[in-house]
Scaffold this motif. Structure first.
Motif, PDB file in Angstrom:
ATOM      1  N   UNK A   1       0.823  -1.218   0.000  1.00 54.12           N
ATOM      2  CA  UNK A   1       0.000   0.000   0.000  1.00 54.12           C
ATOM      3  C   UNK A   1       0.856   1.266   0.000  1.00 54.12           C
ATOM      4  N   UNK A   2       2.096   1.161   0.471  1.00 57.97           N
ATOM      5  CA  UNK A   2       2.996   2.319   0.420  1.00 57.97           C
ATOM      6  C   UNK A   2       3.691   2.453  -0.926  1.00 57.97           C
ATOM      7  N   UNK A   3       3.980   1.301  -1.538  1.00 60.84           N
ATOM      8  CA  UNK A   3       4.686   1.303  -2.817  1.00 60.84           C
ATOM      9  C   UNK A   3       4.104   0.186  -3.669  1.00 60.84           C
ATOM     10  N   UNK A   4       3.289   0.537  -4.629  1.00 64.87           N
ATOM     11  CA  UNK A   4       2.550  -0.446  -5.415  1.00 64.87           C
ATOM     12  C   UNK A   4       3.502  -1.344  -6.217  1.00 64.87           C
ATOM     13  N   UNK A   5       3.316  -2.660  -6.090  1.00 64.70           N
ATOM     14  CA  UNK A   5       4.093  -3.634  -6.872  1.00 64.70           C
ATOM     15  C   UNK A   5       3.269  -4.916  -6.960  1.00 64.70           C
ATOM     16  N   UNK A   6       3.722  -5.851  -7.795  1.00 59.13           N
ATOM     17  CA  UNK A   6       3.008  -7.121  -7.958  1.00 59.13           C
ATOM     18  C   UNK A   6       3.195  -7.970  -6.704  1.00 59.13           C
ATOM     19  N   UNK A   7       2.100  -8.182  -5.975  1.00 56.37           N
ATOM     20  CA  UNK A   7       2.123  -9.007  -4.764  1.00 56.37           C
ATOM     21  C   UNK A   7       1.022 -10.055  -4.890  1.00 56.37           C
ATOM     22  N   UNK A   8       1.387 -11.325  -4.812  1.00 60.34           N
ATOM     23  CA  UNK A   8       0.420 -12.407  -5.015  1.00 60.34           C
ATOM     24  C   UNK A   8       0.449 -13.355  -3.828  1.00 60.34           C
ATOM     25  N   UNK A   9      -0.713 -13.927  -3.517  1.00 63.79           N
ATOM     26  CA  UNK A   9      -0.820 -14.941  -2.465  1.00 63.79           C
ATOM     27  C   UNK A   9      -1.367 -16.215  -3.096  1.00 63.79           C
ATOM     28  N   UNK A  10      -0.776 -17.337  -2.718  1.00 63.31           N
ATOM     29  CA  UNK A  10      -1.135 -18.645  -3.281  1.00 63.31           C
ATOM     30  C   UNK A  10      -1.462 -19.589  -2.122  1.00 63.31           C
ATOM     31  N   UNK A  11      -2.619 -20.244  -2.208  1.00 65.20           N
ATOM     32  CA  UNK A  11      -3.013 -21.253  -1.221  1.00 65.20           C
ATOM     33  C   UNK A  11      -2.998 -22.611  -1.918  1.00 65.20           C
ATOM     34  N   UNK A  12      -2.279 -23.563  -1.346  1.00 65.38           N
ATOM     35  CA  UNK A  12      -2.078 -24.875  -1.972  1.00 65.38           C
ATOM     36  C   UNK A  12      -2.492 -25.975  -1.007  1.00 65.38           C
ATOM     37  N   UNK A  13      -3.171 -27.005  -1.515  1.00 67.01           N
ATOM     38  CA  UNK A  13      -3.676 -28.077  -0.667  1.00 67.01           C
ATOM     39  C   UNK A  13      -3.423 -29.422  -1.342  1.00 67.01           C
ATOM     40  N   UNK A  14      -2.978 -30.413  -0.553  1.00 68.96           N
ATOM     41  CA  UNK A  14      -2.752 -31.748  -1.090  1.00 68.96           C
ATOM     42  C   UNK A  14      -4.091 -32.442  -1.330  1.00 68.96           C
ATOM     43  N   UNK A  15      -4.252 -33.056  -2.493  1.00 70.18           N
ATOM     44  CA  UNK A  15      -5.504 -33.743  -2.832  1.00 70.18           C
ATOM     45  C   UNK A  15      -5.555 -35.111  -2.148  1.00 70.18           C
TER      46      UNK A  15
END
Length: 532
Positions: free
Chosen positions: A398-412
């Motif tokens: 929020x202070x310095x805009x950049x590409x930030x991604x969150x990934x949620x992974x689950x074992x099947x």
């Protein structure tokens, strides 16, 4: 009254103008009071509307009402109006953000209900209509009240329909089926608590002397455990935690006690040294005075001497006195230096001991802090570490805009591994998956075990196209891993949900969107990557 008609006429005109000015002033004051009352009334209503939103805003509005009622100087009123206007603008931005969040959560809840199997067709149709109608954001929270009420009604109808399905067989058979279902629910609840307890125990960090106790508890959980034994295991774990906490507290007490004693000793030594220095200065002064007196006495003897023989005898005697005084002074100075050196050496030893203890204690604290942010089974970051890291990244975003991604992974189908091959096989699977994440993701992302078989990754500076490519490559690599349990080859797959952070996101909104993407990946048949 003057006899001059012109003067009298001018006076009459001035009187009329004065009366007119007085009347106009009275009208202005009346109008001003009316407008002031209207403004005060408006601010009172505004205070009621804004009450509870922000304590600073409440106080500003109350102060403004008081200034207006007391007819305060215009400059004071104007300053408070400017400050209040600024707070109102800030509150407006907060309300807009809250509305956006409410709108997104409303739609997530609606979509989650829509995915439930067995919903009546009429209810599903009404729900679809509600989601479509509420697609555009509303202007006020009140506009969401009827929509939320309708959604809650749909949830209630869905629960009722599920319950009716459970008893639809009817009669004794229906009651038996219902009893069986309730027993299954209770059994599922017990399994859920056991799984939760197992996760807690797996992530527990204890001292070496209690490692065997925790290993016994883990073994009991793997082999199956009754309710009574589960309670006994819980108490055992609580006892271990309490004893470790007490040991740590006692260690801290010993360190602090040693620190206090050492500082007291050093303080006492410093005071003694200062006192000795003062005494030494006094003794030096006395010896210097004695030398000065002896030198003066020798000079006077020279002046009074009448022959060379008298001078020789007098000087020899007095030089011996001066030499004795100098020797005494030298001995005293040497003794003082030795005493000071001994005190300084003692203080140095104590300070060095204290520094060693401090370093040892600081190292233990750092190790404990590192362990508290590490998952014991996989050696990845744990949930607490993720929460801390992701919150900091959100602030940076929020202070310095950049590409930030969150990934949620689950074992099947991970539960099938535990149920079929045991929890040891499940633990080994998690460790292999963790090693794979480190190998193929490495420093490109922050990796953490969120809980159970769920992992979370945070990517910085990776756009959507590259992110999806990396995740699909990881997914394919995991599917190739050669797992083998009890001579059976087993394929493990993962489902992945991902999203980039938006400007109006907070921590929870971003994670929920990634979690919804994971749910969609599962719904699509698992072993998928879904990006929202």
């Amino acid at each position: 009254m003057s006899n001059n008609p012109a003067v009298n006429k001018e006076i009459m005109l001035l009187k009329k103008k004065l009366e007119l000015a007085i009347t106009s002033r009275a009208d202005v004051e009346t109008d001003l009071k009316s407008q002031s009352s209207l403004l005060i009334s408006f601010i009172e209503k505004l205070s009621l509307v804004c009450k509870g939103m922000d304590i600073t805003l409440d106080n500003k509005l109350a102060k403004l009402r008081l200034l207006l009622k007391n007819s305060a100087p215009l400059a004071d009123i104007q300053a408070h109006i400017v400050a209040t206007s600024l707070l109102l603008q800030q509150q407006s931005q907060i309300n807009i953000s809250n509305l956006n969040q409410l709108h997104e959560r409303f739609h997530i809840a609606g979509l989650a209900l829509q995915k439930i199997n067995g919903l009546p067709a009429d209810l599903r149709r009404k729900l679809r209509s509600l989601i479509t109608e509420s697609k555009d954001p509303k202007d006020a929270v009140l506009q969401y009240v009827p929509l939320l009420s309708q959604l809650l009604t749909f949830y209630d109808n869905a629960l009722t329909a599920k319950f009716n399905d459970a008893v639809s067989v009817g009669g004794l058979l229906g009651q038996e089926n219902l009893t069986t279902k309730l027993a299954e629910v209770n059994n599922d609840a017990e399994l859920k608590y056991i799984a939760r307890f197992e996760t807690i125990v797996s992530g527990l960090i204890v001292s070496d002397k209690h490692a065997k106790d925790i290993a016994v508890v883990k073994s009991q959980l793997n082999e199956g455990i009754s309710n009574n034994n589960l309670l006994d295991s819980l108490l055992t774990v609580f006892d271990v935690i309490i004893e470790d906490l007490n040991d740590e507290r006692n260690t801290a007490k010993v360190f602090l006690s040693t620190l206090s004693e050492t500082l007291t000793t050093v303080q006492s030594a410093v005071k003694t040294t200062l006192t000795s220095c003062k005494k030494a200065q006094s003794q030096h002064g006395l010896l210097n005075e004695q030398l000065q007196k002896q030198i003066v006495d020798m000079a006077n003897g020279l002046d009074k001497a009448t022959s060379l023989a008298d001078i020789k005898v007098d000087i020899n005697a007095k030089l011996k006195l001066i030499a004795g005084t100098l020797e005494k002074k030298t001995t005293f100075e040497r003794e003082q230096q030795d005493a000071l050196h001994g005190q300084l050496s003692s203080m140095t030893e104590k300070v060095e001991l204290l520094e060693r203890q401090s370093r040892s204690f600081e190292k233990r604290i750092q190790e404990q802090q590192a362990r508290s942010l590490q998952d014991a089974l996989t050696k990845l970051n744990n949930r607490a570490a993720f929460d801390e890291y992701f919150a900091k990244e959100m602030v940076r975003f929020h202070n310095k805009n950049f590409d930030l991604a969150i990934v949620v992974m689950d074992l099947d189908n991970f539960k099938r591994i535990n149920d079929t091959y045991g929890h040891t096989a499940g633990d080994k699977t998690l460790q292999v998956i963790s090693s794979t994440l480190k190998k193929y993701i490495g420093s490109e992302a922050f990796i953490a075990r969120y809980g159970g078989e769920e992992f979370v990754l945070v990517f910085s500076g990776t756009n959507q196209e590259n992110l999806i490519e990396k995740l699909n490559r990881l997914r394919l690599q995991v599917a190739k891993l050669p797992f083998k349990f009890k001579s059976n080859k087993v394929t493990i797959t993962i489902s992945i949900g991902a999203t980039h952070i938006h400007q109006d996101d907070n921590v929870h909104m971003a994670f929920e969107r990634a979690d919804v993407a994971l749910y969609q990946a599962k719904e699509k048949g698992k072993n998928n990557v879904v990006y929202l």
